[in-house]
Scaffold this active site. Structure first.
Site, PDB file in Angstrom:
ATOM      1  N   MET A  64      -6.985  -0.576  -5.403  1.00 41.80           N
ATOM      2  CA  MET A  64      -5.689  -1.242  -5.550  1.00 41.80           C
ATOM      3  C   MET A  64      -5.837  -2.731  -5.795  1.00 41.80           C
ATOM      4  O   MET A  64      -5.113  -3.314  -6.582  1.00 41.80           O
ATOM      5  CB  MET A  64      -4.839  -1.022  -4.292  1.00 41.80           C
ATOM      6  CG  MET A  64      -3.704  -0.056  -4.538  1.00 41.80           C
ATOM      7  SD  MET A  64      -2.681   0.155  -3.083  1.00 41.80           S
ATOM      8  CE  MET A  64      -1.686  -1.313  -3.100  1.00 41.80           C
ATOM      9  N   HIS A  81      11.644  -5.688   3.871  1.00 36.97           N
ATOM     10  CA  HIS A  81      11.160  -6.072   5.203  1.00 36.97           C
ATOM     11  C   HIS A  81      12.325  -6.216   6.176  1.00 36.97           C
ATOM     12  O   HIS A  81      12.130  -6.587   7.335  1.00 36.97           O
ATOM     13  CB  HIS A  81      10.423  -7.411   5.148  1.00 36.97           C
ATOM     14  CG  HIS A  81       9.078  -7.353   4.487  1.00 36.97           C
ATOM     15  ND1 HIS A  81       8.135  -6.397   4.783  1.00 36.97           N
ATOM     16  CD2 HIS A  81       8.504  -8.157   3.552  1.00 36.97           C
ATOM     17  CE1 HIS A  81       7.054  -6.615   4.058  1.00 36.97           C
ATOM     18  NE2 HIS A  81       7.241  -7.658   3.306  1.00 36.97           N
ATOM     19  N   PHE A  92      -8.059   0.460  -0.796  1.00 33.08           N
ATOM     20  CA  PHE A  92      -8.013  -1.005  -0.890  1.00 33.08           C
ATOM     21  C   PHE A  92      -8.766  -1.515  -2.127  1.00 33.08           C
ATOM     22  O   PHE A  92      -8.253  -2.316  -2.894  1.00 33.08           O
ATOM     23  CB  PHE A  92      -8.575  -1.627   0.387  1.00 33.08           C
ATOM     24  CG  PHE A  92      -8.525  -3.119   0.374  1.00 33.08           C
ATOM     25  CD1 PHE A  92      -7.346  -3.796   0.621  1.00 33.08           C
ATOM     26  CD2 PHE A  92      -9.664  -3.867   0.104  1.00 33.08           C
ATOM     27  CE1 PHE A  92      -7.279  -5.180   0.596  1.00 33.08           C
ATOM     28  CE2 PHE A  92      -9.616  -5.246   0.078  1.00 33.08           C
ATOM     29  CZ  PHE A  92      -8.421  -5.905   0.333  1.00 33.08           C
ATOM     30  N   PHE A  94      -3.868 -12.174  -1.663  1.00 36.03           N
ATOM     31  CA  PHE A  94      -2.948 -11.249  -0.995  1.00 36.03           C
ATOM     32  C   PHE A  94      -3.717 -10.036  -0.471  1.00 36.03           C
ATOM     33  O   PHE A  94      -3.524  -9.589   0.649  1.00 36.03           O
ATOM     34  CB  PHE A  94      -1.860 -10.799  -1.984  1.00 36.03           C
ATOM     35  CG  PHE A  94      -0.886  -9.844  -1.372  1.00 36.03           C
ATOM     36  CD1 PHE A  94       0.256 -10.307  -0.751  1.00 36.03           C
ATOM     37  CD2 PHE A  94      -1.121  -8.474  -1.385  1.00 36.03           C
ATOM     38  CE1 PHE A  94       1.148  -9.421  -0.155  1.00 36.03           C
ATOM     39  CE2 PHE A  94      -0.237  -7.587  -0.794  1.00 36.03           C
ATOM     40  CZ  PHE A  94       0.896  -8.065  -0.178  1.00 36.03           C
ATOM     41  N   TRP A 118       0.847  -1.205   0.000  1.00 37.81           N
ATOM     42  CA  TRP A 118       0.000   0.000   0.000  1.00 37.81           C
ATOM     43  C   TRP A 118       0.885   1.259   0.000  1.00 37.81           C
ATOM     44  O   TRP A 118       0.723   2.163  -0.839  1.00 37.81           O
ATOM     45  CB  TRP A 118      -0.878  -0.052   1.252  1.00 37.81           C
ATOM     46  CG  TRP A 118      -1.921   0.985   1.393  1.00 37.81           C
ATOM     47  CD1 TRP A 118      -2.375   1.838   0.416  1.00 37.81           C
ATOM     48  CD2 TRP A 118      -2.654   1.278   2.579  1.00 37.81           C
ATOM     49  NE1 TRP A 118      -3.354   2.640   0.926  1.00 37.81           N
ATOM     50  CE2 TRP A 118      -3.540   2.306   2.249  1.00 37.81           C
ATOM     51  CE3 TRP A 118      -2.666   0.762   3.878  1.00 37.81           C
ATOM     52  CZ2 TRP A 118      -4.426   2.850   3.195  1.00 37.81           C
ATOM     53  CZ3 TRP A 118      -3.537   1.282   4.805  1.00 37.81           C
ATOM     54  CH2 TRP A 118      -4.405   2.318   4.469  1.00 37.81           C
TER      55      TRP A 118
HETATM   56  P1  A3P Z   1      -4.922  -7.882   5.414  1.00 39.87           P
HETATM   57  O1  A3P Z   1      -4.374  -9.272   5.298  1.00 39.87           O
HETATM   58  O2  A3P Z   1      -5.291  -7.529   6.821  1.00 39.87           O
HETATM   59  O3  A3P Z   1      -6.038  -7.621   4.465  1.00 39.87           O
HETATM   60  P2  A3P Z   1       2.021  -6.102   3.080  1.00 39.87           P
HETATM   61  O4  A3P Z   1       1.887  -5.339   1.812  1.00 39.87           O
HETATM   62  O5  A3P Z   1       3.032  -5.501   4.027  1.00 39.87           O
HETATM   63  O6  A3P Z   1       2.259  -7.550   2.820  1.00 39.87           O
HETATM   64  O7  A3P Z   1       0.647  -5.970   3.874  1.00 39.87           O
HETATM   65  C1  A3P Z   1      -0.493  -6.613   3.384  1.00 39.87           C
HETATM   66  C2  A3P Z   1      -1.693  -6.129   4.152  1.00 39.87           C
HETATM   67  O8  A3P Z   1      -2.015  -4.797   3.711  1.00 39.87           O
HETATM   68  C3  A3P Z   1      -2.911  -6.983   3.855  1.00 39.87           C
HETATM   69  O9  A3P Z   1      -3.717  -6.872   5.030  1.00 39.87           O
HETATM   70  C4  A3P Z   1      -3.506  -6.241   2.673  1.00 39.87           C
HETATM   71  O10 A3P Z   1      -4.848  -6.536   2.391  1.00 39.87           O
HETATM   72  C5  A3P Z   1      -3.334  -4.802   3.163  1.00 39.87           C
HETATM   73  N1  A3P Z   1      -3.443  -3.808   2.089  1.00 39.87           N
HETATM   74  C6  A3P Z   1      -2.890  -3.840   0.867  1.00 39.87           C
HETATM   75  N2  A3P Z   1      -3.255  -2.754   0.155  1.00 39.87           N
HETATM   76  C7  A3P Z   1      -4.068  -2.026   0.953  1.00 39.87           C
HETATM   77  C8  A3P Z   1      -4.786  -0.800   0.781  1.00 39.87           C
HETATM   78  N3  A3P Z   1      -4.734  -0.120  -0.342  1.00 39.87           N
HETATM   79  N4  A3P Z   1      -5.537  -0.368   1.823  1.00 39.87           N
HETATM   80  C9  A3P Z   1      -5.594  -1.054   2.991  1.00 39.87           C
HETATM   81  N5  A3P Z   1      -4.938  -2.226   3.206  1.00 39.87           N
HETATM   82  C10 A3P Z   1      -4.178  -2.696   2.195  1.00 39.87           C
END
Ligand code: A3P
Length: 366
Positions: A298, A175, A295, A326, A90
């Site tokens: 995206m 990470h 969310f 994901f 994100w």
């Molecule tokens: P959830 O599993 O709680 O839905 P990373 O990118 O660090 O792997 O984190 C992934 C988490 O961020 C996932 O959480 C994913 O759905 C959430 N995420 C990705 N894009 C997002 C967005 N635009 N808004 C809010 N959450 C987002």
């Protein structure tokens, strides 16, 4: 044509070596190794621990550790750093868009995110003999590698070399914690650290480790929570990761953002980023970018551009079909649906033990 990245010998998981970062990389004790092998099918070459810190990483990390520590950073670089599942993708998309696509009219914005914004240490994760990273030259990662690194061998780290080769301004995902990255990182480049309340991280990380054959967690949710509070998950310990960022919070090149704040006030957080990045975007531009990186938008865009099981062959289609992909929920507070009162109590105790000296006050969702 296909390339199997993990045909590489990842090194002996039983050797102890000293890294340029000063960490000593050691094998896991036999009993822990046995339990890891039972519960995780995605780590056939095993895991290693780094001390100080007890960082847990794949054995393959030793092939890339010194190159990552010596990675040449640039003044225009922005590193997006998080413990897994705190909202890296994100933030990456927000930062890349603010810097490269402020009016949402750049065709490159439709490209798969890792092509535009590479994942620095991703190569170390391809550690399962059956995982083919580049199944065909038709896939966007392979094509991007050929374009950016025409005379390079992808087996020497295709994401690492892409991170070196992408044009400025580079937005790079990692990470890894500060102590494993170049020591001059903050003096040269900007870093955005995203944190998320650990209860939601547990839920999201558990899901991720089930849908992704790079981890392939096969034990129970209760066991996963125990792994988390014992600091025995990849990229852990969670608290040390966060602590290393909090210790640097006053550095002008570090910007810390919380998932929960981004969720409740995206435009406000984008305005803070606007100042930090020096992007000088207008209020309407920020509002449009907040919507574009929401969310729902995206999820659709990213899944169409490559964040799907066809392009990422490590994604397990069957689990994704039943439990979501994901882009799972993207909300704050979904831990309430999954943590039983007993597990919640265990995590609360663990949070209390660690937050007192951190100066972090998490919000746990409504
Ligand atoms: P959830 O599993 O709680 O839905 P990373 O990118 O660090 O792997 O984190 C992934 C988490 O961020 C996932 O959480 C994913 O759905 C959430 N995420 C990705 N894009 C997002 C967005 N635009 N808004 C809010 N959450 C987002």
């Amino acid at each position: 044509m296909g390339i199997v990245l993990d045909r590489f010998f990842p090194g002996n998981e039983n050797e102890t070596i000293e890294l340029q970062s000063g960490h000593v990389l050691e094998p896991l004790p036999e009993e822990e190794k046995k339990k890891q092998a039972e519960d995780w099918k995605g780590y056939p070459y095993g895991l290693v621990r780094l001390s100080p810190g007890r960082w847990l990483l794949p054995t393959n990390f030793k092939r890339f550790a010194d190159r990552i520590y010596g990675f040449k950073t640039k003044s225009t670089d922005v590193f997006v750093m998080t413990y897994p599942k705190c909202g890296t993708t994100w933030t990456q998309e927000i930062v890349w868009t603010m810097r490269n696509n402020p009016n949402l009219d750049n065709p490159a914005g439709k490209k798969f995110i890792f092509v535009r914004s590479p994942f620095l240490e991703m190569d170390m994760l391809f550690h399962k003999p059956s995982l083919k990273m580049m199944p065909s030259w038709n896939d966007p990662l392979a094509r991007a590698f050929l374009q950016l690194c025409p005379f390079k061998n992808p087996l020497n780290g295709f994401m690492l070399q892409m991170s070196e080769a992408i044009p400025e301004p580079r937005t790079i995902k990692t990470h890894l914690p500060f102590s494993l990255l170049p020591p001059s990182l903050l003096d040269v480049s900007k870093v955005i650290y995203m944190a998320r309340n650990p209860k939601d991280v547990i839920i999201s990380y558990h899901h991720h480790c089930r849908i992704n054959a790079m981890h392939d967690f096969v034990s129970s949710f209760e066991d996963f929570v125990q792994y988390f509070v014992d600091d025995d998950l990849l990229y852990g310990p969670y608290w040390l990761h966060l602590k290393e960022a909090m210790e640097r919070k006053d550095h002008p090149n570090l910007h810390i953002v919380f998932f929960e704040d981004m969720k409740t006030n995206p435009v406000g957080e984008l305005s803070r980023l606007n100042i930090f990045l020096g992007t000088n975007l207008t209020e309407p531009q920020l509002e449009n970018i907040a919507k574009y990186t929401s969310f729902s938008e995206m999820k659709v865009r990213m899944e169409a551009s490559g964040f799907n099981e066809d392009v990422l062959p490590t994604f397990k289609k069957d689990v994704i079909r039943d439990e979501g992909g994901f882009f799972r929920k993207g909300e704050s507070g979904t831990w309430k649906e999954k943590l039983t009162p007993e597990l919640d109590e265990k995590v609360d105790r663990w949070i209390q033990e660690h937050t007192s000296d951190l100066g972090v006050d998490f919000r746990f969702g409504v």
